[in-house]
Write a protein that holds these residues in place. Structure first.
Motif, mmCIF file in Angstrom:
data_model
loop_
_atom_site.group_PDB
_atom_site.id
_atom_site.type_symbol
_atom_site.label_atom_id
_atom_site.label_comp_id
_atom_site.label_asym_id
_atom_site.label_seq_id
_atom_site.Cartn_x
_atom_site.Cartn_y
_atom_site.Cartn_z
ATOM 1 N N ALA A 1 -6.832 3.718 -3.378
ATOM 2 C CA ALA A 1 -6.581 4.134 -2.002
ATOM 3 C C ALA A 1 -5.908 2.988 -1.265
ATOM 4 N N VAL A 2 -4.591 3.132 -1.035
ATOM 5 C CA VAL A 2 -3.814 2.076 -0.387
ATOM 6 C C VAL A 2 -2.923 2.696 0.683
ATOM 7 N N GLU A 3 -2.498 1.857 1.613
ATOM 8 C CA GLU A 3 -1.527 2.309 2.598
ATOM 9 C C GLU A 3 -0.118 2.003 2.086
ATOM 10 N N ALA A 4 0.845 2.749 2.560
ATOM 11 C CA ALA A 4 2.201 2.670 2.028
ATOM 12 C C ALA A 4 2.930 1.411 2.494
ATOM 13 N N THR A 5 3.311 0.576 1.535
ATOM 14 C CA THR A 5 4.193 -0.570 1.761
ATOM 15 C C THR A 5 5.169 -0.597 0.592
ATOM 16 N N GLU A 6 6.153 -1.455 0.677
ATOM 17 C CA GLU A 6 7.108 -1.556 -0.426
ATOM 18 C C GLU A 6 6.380 -1.861 -1.735
#
Length: 236
Positions: free
Chosen positions: A71-76
């Motif tokens: 579960a991660v937030e969107a980054t490059e």
């Protein structure tokens, strides 16, 4: 709104099903299917939005065989990491997991009425595949990149489906979206909405690199109207 985690058991193990219930305590069931970023902040916010409308929402951990709890937030960087994880995803087993998740959702004591599925991106494709596998009272597929290449499955779908795409999505060419438009044109129970100014993942409000308020608000308004018609709650 109360939340808890259930366990779905399948032949080769078990995985988490994150459940959020409405303030009323009961309502129709909605299977909420993740993007490649897992069941993170964005999906939890969407679950809260849907529960506020009166739905019992259940979000399965689709990457449990590869990276449980991803579960991660969107980054490059997380885009690259998530793409690597999703490249190892077994689609057939994944759809089996969704069928099992749907059965578990239907068994929850809070579920009263019909059941449906709503998915974004990776989950938008899976929601479509699930609709081709089992009858749902409502299916919403947001920018599923796998949909244009699987239009042969339309004939297997027995329930209503609403598709959303961005007309400026760099990952799903406008010509591919047009193929979906032509394929569903005139089919009872199918509708498609294209936000021409929308890019990929335009609804993900926790991801500055993707979020576009205009397309997101328009598409979500259409989604709420569709769900109210196809999967009504007691208060709507």
């Amino acid at each position: 709104m109360p939340t808890r985690t259930e366990t779905v058991t399948v032949d080769d193990g078990g995985f988490a099903l994150h459940v959020r219930t409405p303030a009323s305590g009961t309502g129709p069931g909605l299977l909420l299917i993740q993007e490649i970023f897992g069941v993170g902040e964005y999906l939890r916010e969407v679950a809260a939005d849907l529960a506020a409308l009166g739905y019992v929402v259940a979000a399965p951990d689709m990457f449990w065989r590869i990276r449980p709890g991803w579960a991660v937030e969107a980054t490059e960087e997380t885009v690259r990491q998530s793409m690597r994880i999703s490249s190892r995803f077994d689609e057939a087993k994944g759809v089996d997991d969704l069928v099992a998740s749907l059965a578990r959702l239907r068994d929850l004591p809070e579920v009263s009425g019909g059941t449906g599925a709503l998915g974004f991106c990776f989950g938008g494709t899976l929601a479509y595949l699930l609709a081709a596998r089992t009858r749902l009272d409502a299916t919403v597929s947001f920018y599923g990149s796998g949909v244009p290449g699987r239009l042969d499955l339309l004939d297997r779908i027995r329930g209503p489906v609403q598709f959303h795409f961005g007309g400026s999505d760099p990952f799903i060419e406008r010509g591919q979206v047009a193929e979906v438009e032509r394929a569903v044109d005139g089919r009872p129970g199918f509708e498609i909405h294209v936000q021409e100014d929308g890019g990929h993942a335009f609804h993900n409000r926790t991801a500055p690199m993707f979020y576009q308020p205009g397309p997101a608000e328009r598409a979500w308004a259409l989604t709420e109207t569709y769900l109210a018609e196809k999967l009504p709650t007691s208060g709507r």
